[in-house]
Design an enzyme around this catalytic site. Sequence first.
Site, PDB file in Angstrom:
ATOM      1  N   ARG A 297     -73.899 -17.701 -30.172  1.00  0.00           N
ATOM      2  CA  ARG A 297     -73.245 -17.826 -28.595  1.00  0.00           C
ATOM      3  C   ARG A 297     -72.385 -16.051 -28.421  1.00  0.00           C
ATOM      4  O   ARG A 297     -72.509 -15.506 -27.368  1.00  0.00           O
ATOM      5  CB  ARG A 297     -72.180 -19.147 -28.199  1.00  0.00           C
ATOM      6  CG  ARG A 297     -72.989 -20.337 -28.618  1.00  0.00           C
ATOM      7  CD  ARG A 297     -71.369 -21.632 -28.243  1.00  0.00           C
ATOM      8  NE  ARG A 297     -72.068 -22.615 -27.653  1.00  0.00           N
ATOM      9  CZ  ARG A 297     -71.263 -23.676 -27.961  1.00  0.00           C
ATOM     10  NH1 ARG A 297     -70.731 -24.020 -27.886  1.00  0.00           N
ATOM     11  NH2 ARG A 297     -72.658 -24.933 -27.523  1.00  0.00           N
ATOM     12  N   HIS A 440     -78.490 -20.567 -22.009  1.00  0.00           N
ATOM     13  CA  HIS A 440     -78.620 -20.941 -23.539  1.00  0.00           C
ATOM     14  C   HIS A 440     -78.186 -20.998 -24.731  1.00  0.00           C
ATOM     15  O   HIS A 440     -76.855 -20.247 -23.975  1.00  0.00           O
ATOM     16  CB  HIS A 440     -80.948 -20.120 -24.402  1.00  0.00           C
ATOM     17  CG  HIS A 440     -79.877 -18.818 -24.649  1.00  0.00           C
ATOM     18  ND1 HIS A 440     -80.809 -18.225 -25.283  1.00  0.00           N
ATOM     19  CD2 HIS A 440     -79.514 -17.994 -23.903  1.00  0.00           C
ATOM     20  CE1 HIS A 440     -80.485 -16.940 -25.420  1.00  0.00           C
ATOM     21  NE2 HIS A 440     -79.630 -16.573 -24.336  1.00  0.00           N
ATOM     22  N   GLU A 441     -78.124 -21.488 -25.236  1.00  0.00           N
ATOM     23  CA  GLU A 441     -76.660 -22.005 -26.505  1.00  0.00           C
ATOM     24  C   GLU A 441     -76.030 -22.726 -25.665  1.00  0.00           C
ATOM     25  O   GLU A 441     -74.037 -22.195 -26.182  1.00  0.00           O
ATOM     26  CB  GLU A 441     -76.805 -20.623 -27.246  1.00  0.00           C
ATOM     27  CG  GLU A 441     -77.522 -19.778 -27.888  1.00  0.00           C
ATOM     28  CD  GLU A 441     -78.617 -20.872 -28.346  1.00  0.00           C
ATOM     29  OE1 GLU A 441     -78.269 -21.446 -29.339  1.00  0.00           O
ATOM     30  OE2 GLU A 441     -79.411 -19.535 -29.023  1.00  0.00           O
ATOM     31  N   GLY A 442     -76.144 -23.341 -24.814  1.00  0.00           N
ATOM     32  CA  GLY A 442     -74.831 -24.096 -24.535  1.00  0.00           C
ATOM     33  C   GLY A 442     -74.540 -23.557 -22.840  1.00  0.00           C
ATOM     34  O   GLY A 442     -73.933 -22.305 -23.052  1.00  0.00           O
ATOM     35  N   GLN A 447     -69.250 -24.129 -21.711  1.00  0.00           N
ATOM     36  CA  GLN A 447     -68.801 -23.330 -22.171  1.00  0.00           C
ATOM     37  C   GLN A 447     -67.974 -23.878 -21.495  1.00  0.00           C
ATOM     38  O   GLN A 447     -66.736 -23.355 -22.638  1.00  0.00           O
ATOM     39  CB  GLN A 447     -68.808 -21.674 -22.405  1.00  0.00           C
ATOM     40  CG  GLN A 447     -70.243 -21.712 -22.584  1.00  0.00           C
ATOM     41  CD  GLN A 447     -70.980 -21.789 -23.980  1.00  0.00           C
ATOM     42  OE1 GLN A 447     -69.617 -21.611 -25.139  1.00  0.00           O
ATOM     43  NE2 GLN A 447     -71.627 -22.174 -24.622  1.00  0.00           N
TER      44      GLN A 447
END
Lengths: 599, 599
Positions: A297, A440-442, A447
Amino acid sequence: MERVINRRDLSFQLYDVLDVASLSAYPRFSEHDKASYEAVIDAAERLAMDKFADHAHKADENEPQYENGRVVMIPEVKEALSHYLAGGFHLAHRDESEGGMQLPLVISQAIAAIFTGANASTTAYPFLTIAAANLLSAYGSDAQKEKFLKPMLEGRFFGTMCLSEPQAGSSLADIRTKATPLPDGSYAIKGTKMWISAGDHDLAENIVHLVLAKIPGGPEGVKGISLFIVPKYQVDDEDRVGDSNDVALAGLNHKMGYRGTTNCMLNFGENDACRGYLVGVVHHGLGYMFHMMNEARIGVGLGATMMGYAGYLASLDYAKQRPQGRPVDAKDPASPPVPIIAHADVRRMLLAQKSYVEGALSLCLYCARLLDEAQQTEDADTKKRNLLLLDLLTPIAKAWPSEFCLEANKLGIQILGGYGYTRDYPLERLYRDNRLNPIHEGTNGIQSLDLLGRKVMAEKGLAFRLMMERIGDAIGEAKAYPVLEEQVAAMQGAVDLLSRVTVKLVTAAHEGKTEAFLANSHEYLLLMGHVVMAWMWLRQATVAAAKITDAVGDDRSFFAGKLMATRYFFTHELPKTGPQAALLASLDTTVLDMPNEGF
Amino acid sequence: MERVINRRDLSFQLYDVLDVASLSAYPRFSEHDKASYEAVIDAAERLAMDKFADHAHKADENEPQYENGRVVMIPEVKEALSHYLAGGFHLAHRDESEGGMQLPLVISQAIAAIFTGANASTTAYPFLTIAAANLLSAYGSDAQKEKFLKPMLEGRFFGTMCLSEPQAGSSLADIRTKATPLPDGSYAIKGTKMWISAGDHDLAENIVHLVLAKIPGGPEGVKGISLFIVPKYQVDDEDRVGDSNDVALAGLNHKMGYRGTTNCMLNFGENDACRGYLVGVVHHGLGYMFHMMNEARIGVGLGATMMGYAGYLASLDYAKQRPQGRPVDAKDPASPPVPIIAHADVRRMLLAQKSYVEGALSLCLYCARLLDEAQQTEDADTKKRNLLLLDLLTPIAKAWPSEFCLEANKLGIQILGGYGYTRDYPLERLYRDNRLNPIHEGTNGIQSLDLLGRKVMAEKGLAFRLMMERIGDAIGEAKAYPVLEEQVAAMQGAVDLLSRVTVKLVTAAHEGKTEAFLANSHEYLLLMGHVVMAWMWLRQATVAAAKITDAVGDDRSFFAGKLMATRYFFTHELPKTGPQAALLASLDTTVLDMPNEGF
């Protein structure tokens, strides 16, 4: 592209603001100093510009193709990576005993930044490998390390993280990939994974997939998720790479940007011949994966930052060189046109970009610095405080740059006008590449829930209070400089605002108003993001204010630019937090009250 | 894409908010009524979805190619246009005596909206032709109309506007294309034009370029610009299309989006054999061109709106269908996932899109309605007031949708997550297409200078006062509905804010502080844009409030949605004007004070 970062700025951030040189006091970095850091950054920049930036456009125009079950891509990618691996850049932060450079994370992140700015797509392959290797270092068994980690460190195997599935993008509770225990202790893996970056290619001898899967009979939801090593090709007991492990490339996703990085749908175990190897203990997979995810992240935030940074510099160079138009108060048509940097609205767009990208870089490096100290310190309290603060800042370090450095790219295009909209200039590619980062990555929505619903609430708000303390320290230091008087007052005001809003929201949460508490979490993310960014700018401004009095020439201009970018952020950006705070404090439920049929 | 507009919304805007049916009181529209409008909109929608939407993706993936000096493109474009021309849609607003449908502009704009939403790239060819034809109708001689306009109306010739040059994008004062008088009264045209949309293709028998050029010896700057008809192929005295007129395609620009529309560099008179025909009188070319430009600017706003609108509906459909995750207060992992429209942050992104795209549509149609009335009324004062107000609103109608409906597309992508980032869904294409809109037909920076520096100042602020009167009327009407109490108060507050800021800025201008007056003009554009948009929403909300009491079923949901979108705009968007106003009122000069070397 001639450069993707202002090295003067990077030095300022590393040595003047973050005092990275002082890390040499820790035994692990005692052999390093500023000169050795600069030497490796120089080498990284040379390689990044020579072998990565050179094919960024070509890789975008010629995305990897799926041919007969294999991936075909332009040869420049493999060549660039061979130089990268030969230079040992993937081992920048690793111990010397492993062949690494044993650099602080803050330096290895600076190096990563330069490569990402030059060519994010090509860089994704080793970066995912580094993250996977870090996970195996932390949680793999000795045998797994020998078999899978070692060749990753040698640059022979690459790695991936396989979380999402077609029916479950953000919702890991609903993954269906199954891992059935086999008599030899391994597992039969069966399922489909989606959105797997670097999921297939011929760049390495093997690909080590780190796969989330469920062992039948385990708990429902995320508590039943385990983590497995699933190599693309089998590795035998003598560590030789052999036959297929029944991991099939089902297709490549064709994306708007980031085109050089393969993004794959992978079928595991179509022929019931896919073996996986459990990492750690059963049902703890998600926790292990978050080790990699948190790193990833911040990596996403840094990547977003650098796409913004490269675009800022490209539009700055253009603005200085392109003659067009005349000043608003001097309209003699016979006078020569001025470079467009003279126009107020172009200056606004440059200042906005500068405030976004240099601020975002400051935050990403600050996070790395926190982790360095946490890892090296022998003081348990310092370690805990640093890690808590890092936890709190991680969703912001991921989301804020991905919103605002994307905005920077949008402004960069605008400065170039029609040229910016063409594929002859890098701006539109950077803008397309950067659009992935809020996803991406959450996603940034996730978040924001992580930030408000978890991180702010954790340990009764301890992390939040730590951040407030640190901001208080920064305010205290800035007070020494009369030139920062307005910013000090504004920072104090912003801190008070954020505190009041946070208390209001946390109270609502404690009263059980969960939906209203989280209804505007994205607004909260933006609000805290801007407060954090103001803090980062105040830190920079304090150093600049201290140094400008004795500075001459380019140095003086540089510090003046830092002070002016701070002023820009505090006058043009920070006030946006006012309406955000008012909305949040009102516990507004408009988004909840809208009937579905009203859309 | 299954639809690009909510027809229920379009009907609401046309008949309930804008009372388009009342236009039938004017003789020109006396044969029309709501039923005839709806019939032609139905036909347009069918054609747009069948023959335009069908190849939007294909045209994007297969952009026109330059082969041996010619443009080659996919055949679907020509086929779609043949249906469009056969249907007479390019003549929607033209007199019946010309073969037209004699529709109000507000209806022809609604039709244009549907085609643009379906496929902006293909639609650009006839739209540029319509704009060029309008200019020739207004300023061409009878002979020019017979020779060039008639075949344009017949669909045999297409048109373009040629303003920019490689060295002069936004700065028309610096164009270099020369027009040298010839003995026969025509002109020899020589120069290079850049960014010419639809500048070359084989879709028509001929292309009528409307070219800005300078006659040697004329005044410097924009006062020396004349306008010329320059056909691609010569047209002889019997109106037969003949040889090349020495207009050469020098190259196609390769763009991020809008890929189906050729964008060309054109060389005029490489062989000194390019003839042009003066439109109107010498040195008045820019004024004529602005006839076309103003129309084109509102067209850009409408196009931006519809890209946003189509994306909104696509993301709405996805959000209703895609199951993922669970409510924040119901985390039983065994419960089935909910459609993502249930998640607060997805609802936020849908409401934001709705408030942007339906608000923007409202403004664009309002502008068309102003022009209809101005053209039909016999009252000189009404005509003048309408045209002044339209002048003031034009930069906003161009810029606001191009900023916020682009933002809508960004949010649409986010709702689809990874899928939104792939080229399998229309969102990323719409986002790429829409990114052009803040740039072309005058960048938004230029719009902001036009708004504050010219339109607000014109006739001692008369247009501004007219707008305030109209907003006052809207507030007066809204006051009848208690449900709108908060919005009425907020609207009044916003109006006061805008007035105070405007007085402050105008005062600075009168004091000769030109640079400070215009330093933050873009912020002023955003501020007035949001106030105008709030006004548009208040108008819609007033109608919805009146109608909801007796409404049932879908109608009731529709009106409830309008009221909720209004509430969203007033709670989440309008408060952003607070900090903007504060910055403007402070006459902040940060962007001017930054030293160039500080960047």
